[in-house]
Scaffold this motif. Structure first.
Motif, PDB file in Angstrom:
ATOM      1  N   LYS A 104      13.446  38.157  90.727  1.00  0.00           N
ATOM      2  CA  LYS A 104      13.821  39.499  91.173  1.00  0.00           C
ATOM      3  C   LYS A 104      13.220  39.790  92.550  1.00  0.00           C
ATOM      4  O   LYS A 104      13.888  40.290  93.453  1.00  0.00           O
ATOM      5  N   LYS A 131      10.620  65.239  79.237  1.00  0.00           N
ATOM      6  CA  LYS A 131      11.543  64.103  79.374  1.00  0.00           C
ATOM      7  C   LYS A 131      12.253  63.811  78.050  1.00  0.00           C
ATOM      8  O   LYS A 131      13.480  63.703  77.993  1.00  0.00           O
ATOM      9  N   VAL A 150       4.956  49.788  90.528  1.00  0.00           N
ATOM     10  CA  VAL A 150       4.880  48.616  89.648  1.00  0.00           C
ATOM     11  C   VAL A 150       6.080  48.639  88.699  1.00  0.00           C
ATOM     12  O   VAL A 150       6.240  49.573  87.906  1.00  0.00           O
ATOM     13  N   LYS A 207      17.206  55.143  72.645  1.00  0.00           N
ATOM     14  CA  LYS A 207      15.770  54.847  72.534  1.00  0.00           C
ATOM     15  C   LYS A 207      14.935  56.138  72.489  1.00  0.00           C
ATOM     16  O   LYS A 207      14.042  56.282  71.662  1.00  0.00           O
ATOM     17  N   VAL A 210       5.858  45.940  93.258  1.00  0.00           N
ATOM     18  CA  VAL A 210       5.344  44.788  92.510  1.00  0.00           C
ATOM     19  C   VAL A 210       6.183  44.598  91.254  1.00  0.00           C
ATOM     20  O   VAL A 210       6.499  45.567  90.563  1.00  0.00           O
ATOM     21  N   ASP A 211       6.548  43.348  90.976  1.00  0.00           N
ATOM     22  CA  ASP A 211       7.207  43.042  89.706  1.00  0.00           C
ATOM     23  C   ASP A 211       6.748  41.662  89.263  1.00  0.00           C
ATOM     24  O   ASP A 211       6.480  40.790  90.100  1.00  0.00           O
ATOM     25  N   THR A 212       6.672  41.462  87.948  1.00  0.00           N
ATOM     26  CA  THR A 212       6.214  40.165  87.433  1.00  0.00           C
ATOM     27  C   THR A 212       7.326  39.119  87.480  1.00  0.00           C
ATOM     28  O   THR A 212       7.044  37.945  87.249  1.00  0.00           O
ATOM     29  N   GLN A 251      -0.512  47.127  79.961  1.00  0.00           N
ATOM     30  CA  GLN A 251      -0.869  45.944  80.766  1.00  0.00           C
ATOM     31  C   GLN A 251      -1.083  46.341  82.224  1.00  0.00           C
ATOM     32  O   GLN A 251      -2.041  45.908  82.871  1.00  0.00           O
ATOM     33  N   LYS A 254       6.019  56.922  85.570  1.00  0.00           N
ATOM     34  CA  LYS A 254       7.428  57.333  85.633  1.00  0.00           C
ATOM     35  C   LYS A 254       8.183  56.797  84.417  1.00  0.00           C
ATOM     36  O   LYS A 254       9.248  57.286  84.067  1.00  0.00           O
ATOM     37  N   CYS A 313      18.492  54.696  77.614  1.00  0.00           N
ATOM     38  CA  CYS A 313      17.606  55.846  77.409  1.00  0.00           C
ATOM     39  C   CYS A 313      17.916  56.685  76.171  1.00  0.00           C
ATOM     40  O   CYS A 313      17.044  56.864  75.323  1.00  0.00           O
ATOM     41  N   GLU A 365      21.913  56.662  85.787  1.00  0.00           N
ATOM     42  CA  GLU A 365      22.426  55.408  86.341  1.00  0.00           C
ATOM     43  C   GLU A 365      23.851  55.644  86.829  1.00  0.00           C
ATOM     44  O   GLU A 365      24.608  56.391  86.218  1.00  0.00           O
ATOM     45  N   THR A 396       9.220  56.373  80.634  1.00  0.00           N
ATOM     46  CA  THR A 396       9.280  57.396  79.593  1.00  0.00           C
ATOM     47  C   THR A 396       8.299  57.015  78.487  1.00  0.00           C
ATOM     48  O   THR A 396       8.453  55.956  77.851  1.00  0.00           O
ATOM     49  N   CYS A 435       6.420  51.991  86.573  1.00  0.00           N
ATOM     50  CA  CYS A 435       7.859  52.143  86.284  1.00  0.00           C
ATOM     51  C   CYS A 435       8.355  51.005  85.399  1.00  0.00           C
ATOM     52  O   CYS A 435       9.494  50.562  85.524  1.00  0.00           O
ATOM     53  N   VAL A 436       7.509  50.485  84.528  1.00  0.00           N
ATOM     54  CA  VAL A 436       7.912  49.359  83.675  1.00  0.00           C
ATOM     55  C   VAL A 436       8.626  49.875  82.429  1.00  0.00           C
ATOM     56  O   VAL A 436       8.613  51.075  82.135  1.00  0.00           O
ATOM     57  N   GLY A 437       9.253  48.957  81.704  1.00  0.00           N
ATOM     58  CA  GLY A 437      10.038  49.351  80.529  1.00  0.00           C
ATOM     59  C   GLY A 437       9.161  49.791  79.366  1.00  0.00           C
ATOM     60  O   GLY A 437       8.002  49.381  79.242  1.00  0.00           O
ATOM     61  N   THR A 438       9.748  50.655  78.524  1.00  0.00           N
ATOM     62  CA  THR A 438       9.086  51.085  77.275  1.00  0.00           C
ATOM     63  C   THR A 438      10.108  50.912  76.145  1.00  0.00           C
ATOM     64  O   THR A 438      10.623  51.891  75.615  1.00  0.00           O
TER      65      THR A 438
HETATM   66  N1  LIG Z   1      17.200  53.345  83.446  1.00  0.00           N
HETATM   67  C1  LIG Z   1      17.245  54.647  83.419  1.00  0.00           C
HETATM   68  O1  LIG Z   1      18.310  55.262  83.579  1.00  0.00           O
HETATM   69  C2  LIG Z   1      15.997  55.459  83.200  1.00  0.00           C
HETATM   70  C3  LIG Z   1      16.004  56.834  83.515  1.00  0.00           C
HETATM   71  C4  LIG Z   1      14.849  57.567  83.296  1.00  0.00           C
HETATM   72  C5  LIG Z   1      13.723  56.959  82.757  1.00  0.00           C
HETATM   73  N2  LIG Z   1      13.759  55.631  82.435  1.00  0.00           N
HETATM   74  C6  LIG Z   1      12.538  55.031  81.895  1.00  0.00           C
HETATM   75  O2  LIG Z   1      11.892  54.300  82.940  1.00  0.00           O
HETATM   76  C7  LIG Z   1      11.278  53.113  82.422  1.00  0.00           C
HETATM   77  C8  LIG Z   1      11.825  51.894  83.150  1.00  0.00           C
HETATM   78  O3  LIG Z   1      13.208  51.811  82.879  1.00  0.00           O
HETATM   79  P1  LIG Z   1      14.155  50.809  83.698  1.00  0.00           P
HETATM   80  O4  LIG Z   1      15.543  51.062  83.219  1.00  0.00           O
HETATM   81  O5  LIG Z   1      13.846  50.923  85.135  1.00  0.00           O
HETATM   82  O6  LIG Z   1      13.604  49.404  83.136  1.00  0.00           O
HETATM   83  P2  LIG Z   1      13.963  47.947  83.648  1.00  0.00           P
HETATM   84  O7  LIG Z   1      13.875  47.080  82.466  1.00  0.00           O
HETATM   85  O8  LIG Z   1      15.208  47.975  84.474  1.00  0.00           O
HETATM   86  O9  LIG Z   1      12.761  47.596  84.665  1.00  0.00           O
HETATM   87  C9  LIG Z   1      11.442  47.362  84.278  1.00  0.00           C
HETATM   88  C10 LIG Z   1      10.829  46.384  85.283  1.00  0.00           C
HETATM   89  O10 LIG Z   1       9.430  46.273  85.042  1.00  0.00           O
HETATM   90  C11 LIG Z   1       9.034  44.924  85.269  1.00  0.00           C
HETATM   91  N3  LIG Z   1       7.741  44.686  84.619  1.00  0.00           N
HETATM   92  C12 LIG Z   1       7.444  44.594  83.311  1.00  0.00           C
HETATM   93  N4  LIG Z   1       6.113  44.427  83.131  1.00  0.00           N
HETATM   94  C13 LIG Z   1       5.558  44.425  84.371  1.00  0.00           C
HETATM   95  C14 LIG Z   1       4.224  44.299  84.846  1.00  0.00           C
HETATM   96  N5  LIG Z   1       3.183  44.142  84.018  1.00  0.00           N
HETATM   97  N6  LIG Z   1       4.024  44.335  86.184  1.00  0.00           N
HETATM   98  C15 LIG Z   1       5.051  44.500  87.030  1.00  0.00           C
HETATM   99  N7  LIG Z   1       6.347  44.628  86.634  1.00  0.00           N
HETATM  100  C16 LIG Z   1       6.582  44.589  85.310  1.00  0.00           C
HETATM  101  C17 LIG Z   1      10.191  44.115  84.722  1.00  0.00           C
HETATM  102  O11 LIG Z   1      10.215  42.799  85.231  1.00  0.00           O
HETATM  103  C18 LIG Z   1      11.388  44.957  85.196  1.00  0.00           C
HETATM  104  O12 LIG Z   1      11.832  44.548  86.459  1.00  0.00           O
HETATM  105  C19 LIG Z   1      11.537  53.138  80.921  1.00  0.00           C
HETATM  106  O13 LIG Z   1      10.452  53.758  80.291  1.00  0.00           O
HETATM  107  C20 LIG Z   1      12.777  54.007  80.792  1.00  0.00           C
HETATM  108  O14 LIG Z   1      12.865  54.647  79.551  1.00  0.00           O
HETATM  109  C21 LIG Z   1      14.863  54.867  82.658  1.00  0.00           C
END
Ligand SMILES: NC(=O)c1ccc[n+]([C@@H]2O[C@H](COP(=O)([O-])OP(=O)(O)OC[C@H]3O[C@@H](n4cnc5c(N)ncnc54)[C@H](O)[C@@H]3O)[C@@H](O)[C@H]2O)c1
Length: 429
Positions: free
Chosen positions: A35, A202, A6, A261, A29-31, A101, A119, A258, A153, A121, A83-86
């Protein structure tokens, strides 16, 4: 194993593609419907070397599929990854809205109990909190597991298959091993810990890396006062195995989605638990100051920036990515625009994302050379390797005056000075 992921951002999509490549069937799955449509067509929604190829391959062999509907796929899988954002809240703490959610949706939609792996953070204690949400109604048993993501990244696909370690935090060891076994084909150190420990690993890892960067940036400032060379100091330090050479690169400070934050979140959650993490306050201050010091350096050399034409190379927070979240380059351009400079910029991948966060009269160029035509100075703000390979004879001809500010210490300062440039970098004179 059948898995649902997710959130298909940087973490979710790379994990999905990687798990499919390992042989699992992955439902994503993504909302965000836009995308999902792009992903269905076999194109990645962000730049990450190697991702497109594996995405296409695993779509074609039907190990990967994409939908906006969690309800449609939830009962086809035994394990769900969140795997959604925080994102950060104003006080620095992590906003868990999206994570909660997703947990609530799983609770409502799933017919059977499942393993739910975070996954994203998340602060220490989130796993326990999610288990409560998931098990709100009796009859099904959900297990909440933490599996923090450590990808970088720009190298995320490589990192998926060659991680330094895989950490899984679970209340029950048997559940932890079930998740670890998803990665049985990946040869690396594997640790099963408590959920709280995994969650803290982490934050501790990111905060430590950010601390290394702020430390070497402080050393760079001492270098500037004393005539020492920070690159050589870092090399001399890094040869000590206890220190190692990584993350000892002085520059305009860390950025990205990251480090800023997560450092703030760890400081905030320590405070919330009655502990004042003094060191992290300094790490954050040094990082902010480092950006400002570089801007001051530019002003000191060029005087008033009003009407000055400045070429900026780089918009992404680091090379090999299109991510501009908390990018020091973007921050610097905002400062230049505020000081009424005329900014022309170029980035090989990040222009589209930068346009979304930058306002004002900024010229986006089609290549690096265009940024510097008749410019009063050139700034290197992102360490794209190709910026070090420019034809500097041509650069000198294009610039109105041969001044380079290198915020990433990308260029060899002796050679560039020999080539007739006034060259200003970080911690090197
Ligand atoms: N980007 C990195 O390098 C990295 C590395 C390690 C950890 N993280 C952590 O992983 C998490 C995600 O980071 P990211 O960079 O992939 O974020 P991102 O913003 O790129 O992706 C998050 C995705 O979640 C989707 N989303 C939000 N709410 C949703 C829901 N209810 N159902 C389905 N999809 C939903 C969004 O549309 C978006 O596509 C964060 O907690 C971040 O701190 C990120």
């Amino acid at each position: 194993m059948k898995i649902t992921i997710v959130g298909t951002g940087y973490v979710g999509l790379v994990s999905a593609v990687g798990l499919a490549e390992l042989g699992h069937r992955v439902f994503c799955v993504d909302t965000d419907p836009q995308k999902i449509e792009i992903l269905k067509s076999g194109r990645a929604t962000f730049y990450e070397p190697g991702l497109d190829k594996l995405l296409k391959k695993n779509l074609a062999n039907r190990r990967l599929s994409f939908t906006v509907s969690l309800a449609q796929v939830i009962d086809q899988s035994e394990i769900i990854f969140i795997c959604v954002g925080t994102p950060p809240q104003p006080d620095g703490s992590a906003d868990l809205t999206y994570v909660k959610q997703v947990a609530a949706s799983i609770q409502t939609l799933s017919k059977q109990g499942k393993i739910v792996v975070t996954k994203s953070t998340v602060p220490i204690g989130t796993g326990a909190m999610l288990e409560q949400i998931l098990n709100k109604k009796p009859g099904r048993v959900f297990e909440a597991v933490s599996c923090p993501e450590f990808l970088r990244e720009g190298q995320a696909v490589y990192d998926f298959f060659h991680p330094d370690r895989i950490v899984v935090g679970a209340d029950k060891q048997s559940v932890g091993f079930k998740v670890i076994n998803l990665f049985s084909a990946v040869k690396t150190h594997k640790m099963v810990t408590s959920r709280e420990t995994a969650e803290l690993i982490k934050y501790a890892a990111n905060a430590f890396l950010a601390t290394k960067i702020s430390f070497i940036n402080e050393i760079s400032n001492v270098c500037e006062k004393t005539g020492a060379d920070v690159e050589e100091v870092a090399k001399g330090m890094g040869l000590d195995k206890r220190i190692n050479p990584y993350f000892l690169k002085a520059g305009i400070g860390y950025g990205g989605s990251c480090f800023p934050k997560d450092v703030r979140a760890l400081r905030q959650l320590s405070g919330g638990n009655g502990y004042n993490f003094r060191l992290l306050k300094a790490v954050i201050e040094v990082n902010n100051k480092q950006r400002q010091l570089f801007f001051e350096k530019i002003k000191k050399v060029l005087g008033s920036l009003e009407g000055k034409k400045i070429g900026v190379l780089g918009l992404a927070f680091k090379g090999n990515t299109d991510d501009v979240r908390e990018s020091a380059a973007v921050d610097l351009i905002k400062k230049l625009v505020k000081a009424k400079a005329k900014v022309s910029c170029f980035d090989p991948q990040a222009v589209a994302n930068a346009r979304l966060v930058l306002n004002g009269r900024i010229r986006y160029c089609a290549n690096a050379y265009e940024t510097m035509e008749q410019a009063d100075a050139l700034i290197i703000a992102t360490e794209w390797p190709q910026f070090a390979k420019l034809d500097f004879k041509k650069v000198k001809k294009l610039l109105r005056q041969p001044i380079i500010f290198d915020g990433k210490n990308l260029l060899n300062h002796q050679l560039i000075k020999k080539a007739g440039f006034s060259y200003y970098s970080v911690g090197r004179s």
